[in-house]
Structures are given as structure tokens and as C-alpha cells.
Design an enzyme around this catalytic site. Structure first.
Site, PDB file in Angstrom:
ATOM      1  N   ASP A 231      53.344  15.086  36.216  1.00 29.74           N
ATOM      2  CA  ASP A 231      54.451  15.100  35.271  1.00 29.74           C
ATOM      3  C   ASP A 231      54.699  16.556  34.879  1.00 29.74           C
ATOM      4  OD1 ASP A 231      56.298  14.070  33.300  1.00 29.74           O
ATOM      5  OD2 ASP A 231      55.046  12.269  33.215  1.00 29.74           O
ATOM      6  N   ASP A 337      60.089  15.735  33.388  1.00 30.33           N
ATOM      7  CA  ASP A 337      60.408  15.230  32.060  1.00 30.33           C
ATOM      8  C   ASP A 337      61.727  15.814  31.548  1.00 30.33           C
ATOM      9  OD1 ASP A 337      59.117  13.728  29.760  1.00 30.33           O
ATOM     10  OD2 ASP A 337      59.466  15.641  28.767  1.00 30.33           O
ATOM     11  N   ASP A 488      57.824   4.561  28.274  1.00 28.54           N
ATOM     12  CA  ASP A 488      58.731   4.704  27.129  1.00 28.54           C
ATOM     13  C   ASP A 488      59.455   3.407  26.783  1.00 28.54           C
ATOM     14  OD1 ASP A 488      58.183   7.416  26.792  1.00 28.54           O
ATOM     15  OD2 ASP A 488      59.730   8.027  28.214  1.00 28.54           O
TER      16      ASP A 488
HETATM   17  C1  GLC Z   1      60.216  11.962  27.949  1.00 32.91           C
HETATM   18  C2  GLC Z   1      58.904  11.232  28.000  1.00 32.91           C
HETATM   19  C3  GLC Z   1      58.579  10.734  26.643  1.00 32.91           C
HETATM   20  C4  GLC Z   1      58.476  11.910  25.718  1.00 32.91           C
HETATM   21  C5  GLC Z   1      59.716  12.790  25.778  1.00 32.91           C
HETATM   22  C6  GLC Z   1      59.477  14.120  25.183  1.00 32.91           C
HETATM   23  O1  GLC Z   1      61.252  11.143  27.615  1.00 32.91           O
HETATM   24  O2  GLC Z   1      58.976  10.212  28.954  1.00 32.91           O
HETATM   25  O3  GLC Z   1      57.398   9.991  26.632  1.00 32.91           O
HETATM   26  O4  GLC Z   1      58.285  11.464  24.419  1.00 32.91           O
HETATM   27  O5  GLC Z   1      60.120  13.036  27.095  1.00 32.91           O
HETATM   28  O6  GLC Z   1      58.665  14.898  26.031  1.00 32.91           O
END
Ligand code: GLC
Ligand code: CA
Length: 733
Positions: A231, A337, A488
Site C-alpha cells: 500500500d 492510497d 473501508d
Molecule cells: C484511504 C484508506 C483509508 C484511509 C484513508 C486515508 O481511503 O483506504 O483506510 O483512512 O485513505 O489514508
């Protein structure tokens, strides 16, 4: 043979497969055309970046950065080692062969590791029908499994899942049919947002293990022929990252401009305000005041997640170096991300008022898909990820990595906007996660979506979204990332299926078929393959560990207390919504077996285990042919055996049906019919009486009849509650 074969030799290359070091013998083996640097120069007309070209009607070759020791003798040995990219093309056997029928299978040797990619689709190309799996690049046929490491498996009894825990479950994943593992962040982090707040990008958080454990995991993954992607969280870092510590220390610090700092605004009464009205995704202002230097910094998410300043070239270089660190270590690619929010609107203007009366306003119009975002991603591609781009001898870059990329692109509903990230000609990302299905049941307040509050959805809406994306810009090579769960979102069976005892198994299987028979790269989230569901409504707010849930709860309860004059307030409606919608449901420990804590840990788990684990766990399902797990295994296998399901054309039928969702996939070799009854009541699909040979179809799999080839009889398909079926025909004439 009407093609050239060249030898590839390299003195430093001990690891390369012996086949690759010998001249291709055209008499005994399939014919190869090796594209070397020298040949590359000769064929200048060939497009850069891995696009295929047909030469003289006899060979399809790639523009690649291979080398040939004769041609490239001017390069240093070191540079040659860095250029061990040779691309072999298997070409047709005879001069009269039809070039259309060339079998396209490519091998790339990268630092001694063979990687099969194949064909003109390294960058996608038109989404061809009539393909066999080997005609598609590996990342298109792949099944990606997302691991949420903290909740996967705890190997050392501290209550947190870890890398060694993942390593011990690789056979389970391989057996399921997984090709690629995606790890949610495992870097050093204070876990303010569960690791999406990174304090050291090049180290592993001690909760999860060490870099050595990561190497070991990677080894286990590669040994089983799988891949590992990480990630990449680079819109923001943690406020505990050294970059930010330096940045906030002094206005003249060289890293000051690595983040987005602005002076306060003062109103007529001399009261200090943030530089603009942007609201943070996790509530409150998107700006945090830092008294030390009397300025605010921007954080689209938590105050502990300051946004990096992508306008600063040093930031970009630092990110690229970090990406190379992981790629050089053997990582196979990245899930990126919130990659579409790297570039903010010039001048950081106020957001329009969408919820009157709120101090801070939803501002994605000014931070999503901003002015320079494509420039940045193109640069990232060019400097780090590209295949067949320029080779810079003194800087290990580019084409060595056949890296997988999937961007997370929230806040975007315009398909055209997302196409720009994905279309092969743009050379940005392989695919993106678009969230239209995930957004279906989000409540709306003013013009804002509120993901934690539930809204009813209907099948017509789902159909419209799926059909739009399945048919979107196919001819231009748009490629979908197909998913129904991630960390999420709540569990899909609780959301799009029926998780009551009577219907859970059936509807979880239906959702499996719903996903797998859609075109695109498949993504599964841990536990989805077991039909895991949301935890119960009876759990109190104290079980919700996600900062998104906690902050929303605190905000609403503060508002209500203000109205009630400080008295206790009723929050049960919010808990009702959380029971349906919170991210927490995906984050509870994985359910391995009926032992205490679902076999996840021998200690107290960091988050409570869902109550149904004695009946719902991997061990039990592995021994049950009728389980959700067994069904997933079968459908993933069917998908690989019938590439029409991966890349065939898509056509929806019976669009007006209120309960049945049905579609056809078609290639030059086969066609399929997916029929899904989204409801408890039985329903009938009336087949059109057009020229389609419905009776050619044979039942491949269903959730009621799991075996047997049942052709469609007559002109109607009768479906029981939550029944799903996949029919396949190999007759396309
Ligand atoms: C993305 C991730 C989430 C996180 C956000 C901020 O949407 O999937 O889990 O809270 O980014 O990094
Ligand atoms: Ca552990």
C-alpha cells in the site's frame, strides 16, 4: 525461419535461466525475436513504452530495453546488469502465417527473474475478445487478495496480526486461487488511522515484524508463484514522520515546504481562523494550527496525517526513491492510497457551501483530480514504473519493474475523469478503484455523502453502475478493478446480500458470482471468501475502534448535547447505522477455526472477534463442499478456465427486471450468461426470442445445483430465492 534470433548473454548474470543465455534455436523451439537495445535503435519507429508493432507481417515485437552485448559494448558492465531486460517474442512459424494468429507470449528477464507477461496488452491495448489467458498480461488475469495485517493472523501471541502470521497462511491463499497479495500498510506508524499514517516508509512497524520477516514473506509468496503488492500512502504521512518533524520545526527549515503551510486568517474581531473552509474527511477543519510557527498545516484526513506538498519536486523524488526501495527488494507493485488527491487547486480557494450552517465544508471539488495530478502520476510512471521506457544507466529506474498499479480514486463520479488515470495511452496506472457501487448506500446530507449513515438502494441503481463500467471505453483499453469489499466498507453479504441464517450462504455465493463474472482484475478482501458478515447491533460504541466512527460519533453527540443542554442524549439511531455501515466490520479478526478468538490469536485480540466464528470459519468451510469458501474456489477456477469472463464483451439483458440481474459475456470462442436473483422471492427471467441460441448454454455452476450440466430448457429461467447461475456455451457460430 523469417525472423531474427539473437543471443542474450551477460557475464554478471548467474541467476538467469540457462535458456535465456543461449541463442534461440529456431529449428527446435518456438521462434523468438529478441528485442535488444541494438534492435531497438534499428526500429526507431516503434512506439516507446511497450506498445506492440507488427513488422513485415511476420513478427510482433516489443520496444524494450534489452541489451545485446555486441550492440551495447559501449555500456559499462554495471549498466548492463541494470539493463537485463530482454523481451522475447514468440512469433509465427511460417512466412505465410496470418499475423493475426500470432501466438503472443512474452518473457521478460528482470535481474534474473523470468516474468511472463505476454502480448500487446502490457499496457492494456484494446480490451480484446477472443483471448486466451496467456494473451493477457498477468495483472489482468490476476486475483488479488487484500490482507488487513493487524487482523489476519497473530503468530507470536500479542493480539496483533503480523507478517509471520501471513507467511504461515500462504498455502491457504494459494489454494483459494489467489495470485497477488495486497498488504494494507505495515510500515512504522502510530496507527492513528490504522497505518494509513506512516512515520517511516522504509521500515516495518515492530507490531508486524521486521524487514527480514518481510523478505521471508516475499520469498514464500514468490515461491508459490504469487506476487506481493504494498500500500503506497503518499498523499500524507504521519505527523510523527521525520519529514514533518523537521517541517514544523522552523519556517526556514529545508523541509518546511514539504507540507502545505499557510498563515492564519483573522476576522474583523481579530479572531484567528484556518486559511480556508475545507472540512477534513474525519470531521473538523482540514487545517491544524501549529503555535510554534504560528501557521496552519493542511490535513485532508486526521491532524495526524499532514498532506505532503506534491508541488515540491523534492517530495516527489523522495517518494520515487522510496518506491524503488520496495521494488528493488522484490515488491511487485502498489495499491495507491487516495492517489487522485495529490494535487490541490491553485490558491486553495474556499469550498462552496453544501451544508449551510456548518463551519467547514466538503472540499473534494478542490482537492480531488486537481490540476497537476496527472502530471505527477505520469512522472511517477516514467521515473519508477514504466515498462520499456528510457533506461538511465546510472540510476536504477524504470523498465526493470513489471509493477502492478491500482489507484484508489474516491470523490469521483465522472467516469471520464477516472478514464484519464487508466487509459493505456496515458501511461499512468493499470486500473483504479472507483467507488460508485460502494457509494450506493451512503446517506446524503446537503450535497455531501455520509458513508457512516445508511441509505436504501435498489437493484436498478446497481445495474446501471455495473453496466456503465463494464462497457466503459473498452475499445480504448479501459480496465476495471472489480471488488465488493475492502477495509473501508462493511461486509458485502450484510450490505448487498441477506445475512440472516436462511439466506447467508446463498446470497454470499450469489455475490461471489456477481463479482467474478464481471470483467476486470478481481479483488477479494480477507474473510469475504468465507461470507463473513457485520458484527451485531448489540455491540456498543466501545467496540468501534475506527477513528472515522469515533470522530463522527463524538461530533453528533456533541451537537446533540449542545441542544439538550448537556443532558444525556439518545444515540441509538447512530448505532443502528454503524451496525450497517461502519468500516469496523471489515477490521475484526479473521475467523480461522472454532477455537477461542477464532484461532486468530492466543492472546487478547486487539479488536473483538465476531460472535459467529464457531460456525463460520475457514477450517470448517475447507471441509465442506457446499461452503461459501468452496464456491469461491470453484468460481475463481472457472474464471481462469474461461477467459471470456475476464475480458469478454459485456451485455446486460432483462434490464427492466426488478429482481434479476443478468448479463452475457462474449468472446470469439465462448459466451456466458450470468443470472442473479437479488431477493428471497422466486423470480423468472424471460429469455428473448431473438436469434440467440439459448439452448446451447450449459449450466456451469449455481448455488442450488452445484453440479451437472443443465441446459436452458424453453425460454424462461426460474430462479429460487437468492439463486445464481452461470451458463457457458462454447458455440459461438
Ligand atoms: C484511504 C484508506 C483509508 C484511509 C484513508 C486515508 O481511503 O483506504 O483506510 O483512512 O485513505 O489514508
Ligand atoms: Ca503478533
Amino acid at each position: 525461419m523469417p525472423f531474427k534470433a539473437a543471443s542474450i548473454q551477460h557475464p554478471n548474470d548467474e541467476t538467469r535461466s540457462p535458456n535465456a543465455t543461449t541463442t534461440v534455436d529456431s529449428a527446435n523451439s518456438p521462434a523468438f525475436l529478441v528485442v535488444t537495445q541494438g534492435l531497438k535503435n534499428a526500429f526507431e519507429k516503434i512506439d516507446r513504452g511497450g506498445e506492440a508493432a507488427v513488422l513485415d507481417g511476420e513478427a510482433v515485437i516489443f520496444d524494450g530495453g534489452g541489451f545485446n552485448s555486441e550492440d551495447d559494448s559501449s555500456l559499462s558492465q554495471d549498466a548492463l546488469v541494470r539493463q537485463q531486460l530482454a523481451i522475447f517474442r514468440q512469433v509465427n512459424e511460417g512466412p505465410n502465417a496470418d499475423t493475426e494468429e500470432i501466438v503472443e507470449l512474452g518473457f521478460v528477464w528482470v535481474l534474473g527473474r523470468p516474468r511472463v507477461f505476454a502480448s500487446d496488452e502490457v499496457w492494456g491495448g484494446p480490451t480484446t475478445s477472443g483471448t486466451s489467458p496467456t494473451d493477457l498480461p498477468w495483472w489482468k488475469t490476476a486475483v488479488v487478495y487484500q490482507i488487513y495485517p493487524i487482523s489476519f493472523f497473530d503468530s507470536n501471541g500479542d493480539g496483533f496480526g503480523d507478517l509471520n502470521g501471513i507467511a504461515s497462511k500462504l498455502d491457504y491463499l494459494k489454494d483459494l486461487g489467489v495470485d497477488v497479495l495486497w498488504l494494507s500498510p505495515i510500515y512504522r506508524s502510530p496507527l492513528a488511522d490504522m497505518g494509513y499514517d506512516i512515520s517511516d516508509y522504509q521500515d516495518i512497524d515492530p507490531r508486524y515484524g521486521t524487514l527480514k520477516d518481510w523478505d521471508n514473506l516475499l520469498h514464500g509468496v514468490h515461491e508459490r508463484g504469487m506476487k506481493l503488492i504494498m500500500d503506497l500512502v503518499v498523499n500524507h504521512s504521519s505527523d510523527e514522520h521525520d519529514w514533518f518533524t523537521q517541517s514544523r520545526s522552523d519556517k526556514s527549515n529545508p523541509k518546511r515546504d514539504w507540507y502545505i503551510w499557510r498563515p492564519p486568517k483573522y476576522d474583523a474581531a481579530g479572531v484567528r481562523h484556518p486559511p480556508n473552509n475545507w472540512k477534513a474527511v474525519f470531521q473538523g477543519s482540514a487545517w491544524e494550527y501549529d503555535a510554534h510557527t504560528d501557521e496552519y498545516y493542511l490535513h485532508i484526513y486526521l491532524p495526524k496525517q499532514p498532506d505532503l506538498n506534491w508541488d515540491n519536486p523534492e517530495v516527489r523524488e523522495a517518494v520515487y526513491r522510496m518506491m524503488k526501495f520496495w521494488l528493488d527488494r522484490g515488491c511487485d507493485g502498489f495499491r495507491m492510497d487516495v492517489i487522485n488527491i495529490l494535487s490541490k487547486a491553485d490558491g486553495l480557494p474556499d469550498a462552496p457551501i453544501s451544508v449551510p450552517g456548518d463551519a467547514y465544508q466538503h472540499a473534494s471539488i478542490h482537492f480531488a483530480n486537481g490540476p497537476r495530478v496527472h502530471e505527477h502520476i505520469k512522472e511517477m510512471h516514467e521515473k519508477v514504473l514504466s515498462i520499456g521506457g528510457d533506461i538511465v544507466p546510472d540510476d536504477l529506474t524504470l523498465s526493470e519493474y513489471d509493477a502492478f498499479t491500482v489507484g484508489e480514486t474516491p470523490f469521483t463520479h465522472d467516469a471520464e475523469e477516472l478514464a484519464a488515470y487508466v487509459l493505456p495511452k496515458n501511461k499512468e496506472l493499470n486500473m483504479v478503484f472507483q467507488f460508485q457501487v460502494m457509494d450506493l448506500d451512503h446517506a446524503v446530507q446537503g450535497q455531501d455523502q455520509v458513508p457512516l449513515i445508511h441509505k436504501e438502494w435498489n437493484l436498478a441503481q446497481l445495474k446501471e453502475i455495473v453496466t456503465r463500467w463494464q462497457t466503459f471505453k473498452r475499445d480504448d483499453g479501459f480496465w476495471n478493478a472489480t471488488f465488493t469489499e475492502n477495509h473501508d466498507h462493511p461486509r458485502s453479504v450484510s450490505r448487498f446480500g441477506d445475512d440472516s441464517d436462511d439466506w447467508r450462504v446463498l446470497s454470499a455465493k450469489l455475490l461471489a458470482l456477481f463479482q467474478v463474472t464481471q470483467g476486470g482484475t478481481q479483488f477479494l478482501f480477507q474473510g469475504q471468501e468465507l461470507g463473513l458478515k457485520n458484527f451485531p447491533r448489540t455491540w456498543g460504541i466501545e467496540e468501534y475502534k475506527d477513528v472515522a466512527s469515533q470522530n463522527y460519533w463524538d461530533k453528533v453527540s456533541a451537537q446533540r448535547k449542545e441542544i439538550s443542554g448537556g443532558k444525556d442524549v439518545d444515540m441509538s439511531d447512530i448505532l443502528n447505522d454503524f451496525a450497517k455501515k461502519a468500516r469496523d466490520h471489515a477490521r475484526v479478526p479473521m475467523q480461522w477455526n472454532p477455537n477461542p478468538n477464532a484461532g486468530f490469536t492466543k492472546a487478547t485480540p486487539w479488536m473483538r472477534v465476531n460472535e459467529d466464528y464457531k460456525a463460520w470459519n475457514a477450517e470448517r468451510q475447507a471441509g465442506d463442499e457446499e461452503s461459501v469458501l468452496a464456491f469461491w474456489k470453484k468460481v475463481l477456477k472457472i474464471r481462469k478456465e474461461h477467459p471470456v469472463l475476464i475480458s469478454g464483451e459485456y451485455e446486460e439483458i432483462a434490464h427492466e427486471h426488478e429482481q434479476i440481474f443478468a448479463w452475457i459475456r462474449r468472446s470469439n470462442e465462448e459466451w456466458t450468461l450470468t443470472v442473479l436473483n437479488f431477493g428471497k422471492a422466486s423470480a423468472t427471467l424471460q429469455l428473448s426470442s431473438d436469434s440467440r441460441p439459448w439452448s446451447d448454454l450449459k449450466l456451469e455452476i449455481g448455488n442450488y445445483h452445484s453440479t451437472g450440466e443443465v441446459p436452458i430448457a424453453g425460454d424462461a429461467v426460474e430462479l429460487k430465492g437468492w439463486e445464481c447461475r452461470l451458463y457457458i456455451s462454447t458455440n459461438v457460430n
